[in-house]
Design an enzyme around this catalytic site. Sequence first.
Site, PDB file in Angstrom:
ATOM      1  N   CYS A 125       1.226  -1.297   0.227  1.00 20.02           N
ATOM      2  CA  CYS A 125      -0.045  -0.081   0.147  1.00 20.02           C
ATOM      3  C   CYS A 125       0.494   0.947   0.394  1.00 20.02           C
ATOM      4  O   CYS A 125       1.520   1.250   1.032  1.00 20.02           O
ATOM      5  CB  CYS A 125      -0.681  -0.278   0.962  1.00 20.02           C
ATOM      6  SG  CYS A 125      -2.045  -1.371   1.533  1.00 20.02           S
ATOM      7  N   ALA A 126       1.442   1.226  -1.241  1.00 22.86           N
ATOM      8  CA  ALA A 126       2.628   2.553  -1.196  1.00 22.86           C
ATOM      9  C   ALA A 126       2.230   4.069  -0.959  1.00 22.86           C
ATOM     10  O   ALA A 126       2.996   4.435  -0.866  1.00 22.86           O
ATOM     11  CB  ALA A 126       3.191   2.402  -2.261  1.00 22.86           C
ATOM     12  N   ALA A 127       1.091   4.830  -1.993  1.00 24.90           N
ATOM     13  CA  ALA A 127       1.089   6.088  -1.959  1.00 24.90           C
ATOM     14  C   ALA A 127       1.180   6.724  -0.323  1.00 24.90           C
ATOM     15  O   ALA A 127       0.684   6.278   0.556  1.00 24.90           O
ATOM     16  CB  ALA A 127       0.586   6.486  -3.332  1.00 24.90           C
ATOM     17  N   PRO A 128       1.407   7.803  -0.006  1.00 25.93           N
ATOM     18  CA  PRO A 128       2.064   8.859  -1.559  1.00 25.93           C
ATOM     19  C   PRO A 128       3.784   8.472  -1.390  1.00 25.93           C
ATOM     20  O   PRO A 128       4.958   8.537  -2.531  1.00 25.93           O
ATOM     21  CB  PRO A 128       2.491  10.035  -0.736  1.00 25.93           C
ATOM     22  CG  PRO A 128       2.666  10.260   0.707  1.00 25.93           C
ATOM     23  CD  PRO A 128       1.348   8.533   0.514  1.00 25.93           C
ATOM     24  N   ASN A 184       6.798   7.308   1.089  1.00 26.59           N
ATOM     25  CA  ASN A 184       7.193   7.373   2.675  1.00 26.59           C
ATOM     26  C   ASN A 184       8.273   6.196   2.749  1.00 26.59           C
ATOM     27  O   ASN A 184       9.720   6.285   2.761  1.00 26.59           O
ATOM     28  CB  ASN A 184       6.682   8.134   3.225  1.00 26.59           C
ATOM     29  CG  ASN A 184       5.739   9.888   3.605  1.00 26.59           C
ATOM     30  OD1 ASN A 184       7.117  10.072   2.224  1.00 26.59           O
ATOM     31  ND2 ASN A 184       5.562  10.139   3.478  1.00 26.59           N
ATOM     32  N   LYS A 185       7.025   5.520   2.249  1.00 32.60           N
ATOM     33  CA  LYS A 185       8.446   3.873   2.943  1.00 32.60           C
ATOM     34  C   LYS A 185       8.607   3.133   2.022  1.00 32.60           C
ATOM     35  O   LYS A 185       9.722   2.538   2.203  1.00 32.60           O
ATOM     36  CB  LYS A 185       7.190   3.032   3.770  1.00 32.60           C
ATOM     37  CG  LYS A 185       6.299   3.923   5.412  1.00 32.60           C
ATOM     38  CD  LYS A 185       5.360   2.750   5.536  1.00 32.60           C
ATOM     39  CE  LYS A 185       4.762   3.835   6.716  1.00 32.60           C
ATOM     40  NZ  LYS A 185       3.981   5.237   6.333  1.00 32.60           N
ATOM     41  N   ASP A 219       1.193  -1.842   5.059  1.00 25.45           N
ATOM     42  CA  ASP A 219       0.632  -0.356   6.282  1.00 25.45           C
ATOM     43  C   ASP A 219      -0.261   0.228   4.629  1.00 25.45           C
ATOM     44  O   ASP A 219      -0.906   1.530   4.235  1.00 25.45           O
ATOM     45  CB  ASP A 219       1.607   0.806   4.801  1.00 25.45           C
ATOM     46  CG  ASP A 219       1.683   1.565   6.213  1.00 25.45           C
ATOM     47  OD1 ASP A 219       1.378   2.158   7.175  1.00 25.45           O
ATOM     48  OD2 ASP A 219       1.974   3.388   5.456  1.00 25.45           O
ATOM     49  N   CYS A 242      -1.612   3.855  11.202  1.00 24.18           N
ATOM     50  CA  CYS A 242      -1.146   5.270  12.341  1.00 24.18           C
ATOM     51  C   CYS A 242      -1.930   5.416  12.928  1.00 24.18           C
ATOM     52  O   CYS A 242      -3.079   6.448  13.439  1.00 24.18           O
ATOM     53  CB  CYS A 242      -1.017   6.031  11.536  1.00 24.18           C
ATOM     54  SG  CYS A 242      -2.348   6.715   9.447  1.00 24.18           S
TER      55      CYS A 242
HETATM   56  C1  LIG Z   1      -1.608   4.065   4.851  1.00 25.53           C
HETATM   57  S1  LIG Z   1      -1.495   4.880   2.927  1.00 25.53           S
HETATM   58  C2  LIG Z   1       0.582   4.001   2.602  1.00 25.53           C
HETATM   59  C3  LIG Z   1       1.676   5.368   3.051  1.00 25.53           C
HETATM   60  C4  LIG Z   1       2.328   5.304   2.235  1.00 25.53           C
HETATM   61  N1  LIG Z   1       2.611   3.527   2.899  1.00 25.53           N
HETATM   62  C5  LIG Z   1       3.373   5.678   3.268  1.00 25.53           C
HETATM   63  O1  LIG Z   1       4.055   5.680   3.726  1.00 25.53           O
HETATM   64  O2  LIG Z   1       3.698   7.085   2.052  1.00 25.53           O
HETATM   65  C6  LIG Z   1      -2.390   3.546   2.528  1.00 25.53           C
HETATM   66  C7  LIG Z   1      -2.408   3.036   0.901  1.00 25.53           C
HETATM   67  O3  LIG Z   1      -2.417   2.142   0.281  1.00 25.53           O
HETATM   68  C8  LIG Z   1      -3.763   2.381  -0.275  1.00 25.53           C
HETATM   69  N2  LIG Z   1      -4.571   1.277  -0.853  1.00 25.53           N
HETATM   70  C9  LIG Z   1      -5.488   0.417  -0.117  1.00 25.53           C
HETATM   71  N3  LIG Z   1      -5.575  -0.483  -0.060  1.00 25.53           N
HETATM   72  C10 LIG Z   1      -4.793  -1.083  -1.089  1.00 25.53           C
HETATM   73  C11 LIG Z   1      -5.009  -2.463  -2.020  1.00 25.53           C
HETATM   74  N4  LIG Z   1      -5.681  -3.177  -1.484  1.00 25.53           N
HETATM   75  N5  LIG Z   1      -4.225  -2.343  -2.496  1.00 25.53           N
HETATM   76  C12 LIG Z   1      -2.435  -1.700  -2.815  1.00 25.53           C
HETATM   77  N6  LIG Z   1      -2.937  -0.460  -3.069  1.00 25.53           N
HETATM   78  C13 LIG Z   1      -3.501   0.389  -1.145  1.00 25.53           C
HETATM   79  C14 LIG Z   1      -4.597   3.727  -0.298  1.00 25.53           C
HETATM   80  O4  LIG Z   1      -4.562   4.096  -1.777  1.00 25.53           O
HETATM   81  C15 LIG Z   1      -3.293   4.556   0.379  1.00 25.53           C
HETATM   82  O5  LIG Z   1      -3.070   5.217  -0.777  1.00 25.53           O
END
Ligand SMILES: C[S@@+](CC[C@H](N)C(=O)[O-])C[C@H]1O[C@@H](n2cnc3c(N)ncnc32)[C@H](O)[C@@H]1O
Length: 545
Positions: A237-240, A242-243, A318, A413
Amino acid sequence: MSLYHEAADILTSSPSQGGSLKSRIFKNSKFRSPPNQLYALVLETSKWSPVLTEVIQGADLLKLERKLTPALSLLLVHDLLLAKGGIALPKAHGLRVCIEKYKGRLSSELTRARLRRKSPSLRALKLEMNKAAAGEEANYPRWVRINGLRSSVEEQLETTFAGYSRASRIQDVVTKADRHLYMDPHVPNLVAVTRGFDLTATEAYTSGKIILQDKASCFPAYLLDPGPDDGDVIDACAAPGNKTTHLASILRGHGAASASRPQTIYAFEKDGKRAETLDKMVTLAGSKSMTQIGAGEDFLNADPHSDRFKNVGALLLDPSCSGSGIVGRDSMPELHLPAPNPKASHRHTVTAAGAGAEDSELRVVRDDDGIETVMSSDAVLEKRLVTLSEFQVSLLLHAFEFPAARKITYSTCSVHAVENEQVVMAVLRSEVAMKRGWRVLRRERQVDGMKNWPVRGLLDACGGDKAIADGCIRSYKDDGLGVMGFFVAPFVRDDALAVAAGEGRRREEMPMELNGGGVQGIQDDDDDDDDDDHEDDDEWKGFSD
Ligand SMILES: C[S@@+](CC[C@H](N)C(=O)[O-])C[C@H]1O[C@@H](n2cnc3c(N)ncnc32)[C@H](O)[C@@H]1O
């Protein structure tokens, strides 16, 4: 309707109508004014409303102009006295004429209000207003991760942070007015600096050398600690990003030991728009060549047994969560409205939802990826948390299936046990965890900084299992450690159990690339990836290089 009437509507409407201030403005097509202008006007006016209320009341404006509403008067007086371009209406417009004739009177009241606050200048008063409006964020440092792919701590101390005094305690960074810097003792390449000095304008920020990232948000990648013997890595779950970029920097940092084959980070992001941000961040951070972005790809649809993922040894999860640990998420300045009767001013609480009804507060919970739920009762919150936790469990169970995976970190978080320890306990009881030997990594086996981090999981929520609770890592907004509320759990696969199940392989039985054998540099930014395993990259449409 004019900009000011639209803004007045927003200031006085009920929080149950449409969520946070941002979403009410940016997701609402009924407004004719440019959303950016509307948002800035409402926010700035709210920030200044304690002072402007005194000014309006001191000048008897609402008595003299009975057709003006309190909200409209605040907005117009704000622009008249504080906006660079003044009131954004034609010179002859009735509203503008009506306010401008009191300019002298209102300016004198502003000076009085400033002097009452012992502010030597309007600039000083502005700083004071900004600080007051920063809400809880003002009590936290600004965390800065120095991106090892583009720079080094030494270089940043000599350049971006050259004018900063060294603080020996995190509290000094928060309380001292001048620039201080604190070297974090837990996470490598992380510093905390005094807030209020704009780092986004620095060359280091615009060129990806520094990344503004809360300390707790650095825990998952650091705890996962992917090295040359961990093969490829998935950020589910990568965007934006940071990780994702932190993972890349750690992989590169372990480059001295070297992997036998280039390691790839598969970064999934199911939201196409957010995937664009991820792409930008990965590019800026200098990790594009080692990252494949699955734009619009749902991690739950990735086949763990596909050839592509056969070397995935580590996963970082995440997922979306309630975001209840985020500092400043809901903080909006409290709106003060002048009363038609100048003796009493009205106080409106501006919550995450925008201005509320008089002295009332209606909570809107915004998930960390923007979904808003108006919490009309505890049951509504509970229902939302259960839905989130079911999704979080499914994500972890899916990650457990990847054949070569030996490490996973799961993080949120959120401060709610239902999204944290209870998720951990649920997945540990699952068939796949038992069959494949997944367990929580004991505290004493964790990387030094995480082993030494003092705040651990909730014992009760872990069914009284001390090893599991101690293996989990927590932080709380108010624990005095300067970080947001967060949770991380590290999982590892128990080799012996996995082997007994006929599924896993002992480290010595693993192929060279996964057991740390062989010495070769990790793929460089500019390297072409000519490894056989990557030949089918273009055929697999989900990920773009
Ligand atoms: C908590 S944010 C992630 C923050 C990110 N890890 C960072 O540190 O920048 C969760 C993200 O996961 C994406 N997401 C949620 N469910 C998902 C899935 N099943 N597969 C891929 N991405 C997913 C969301 O759209 C959102 O952008």
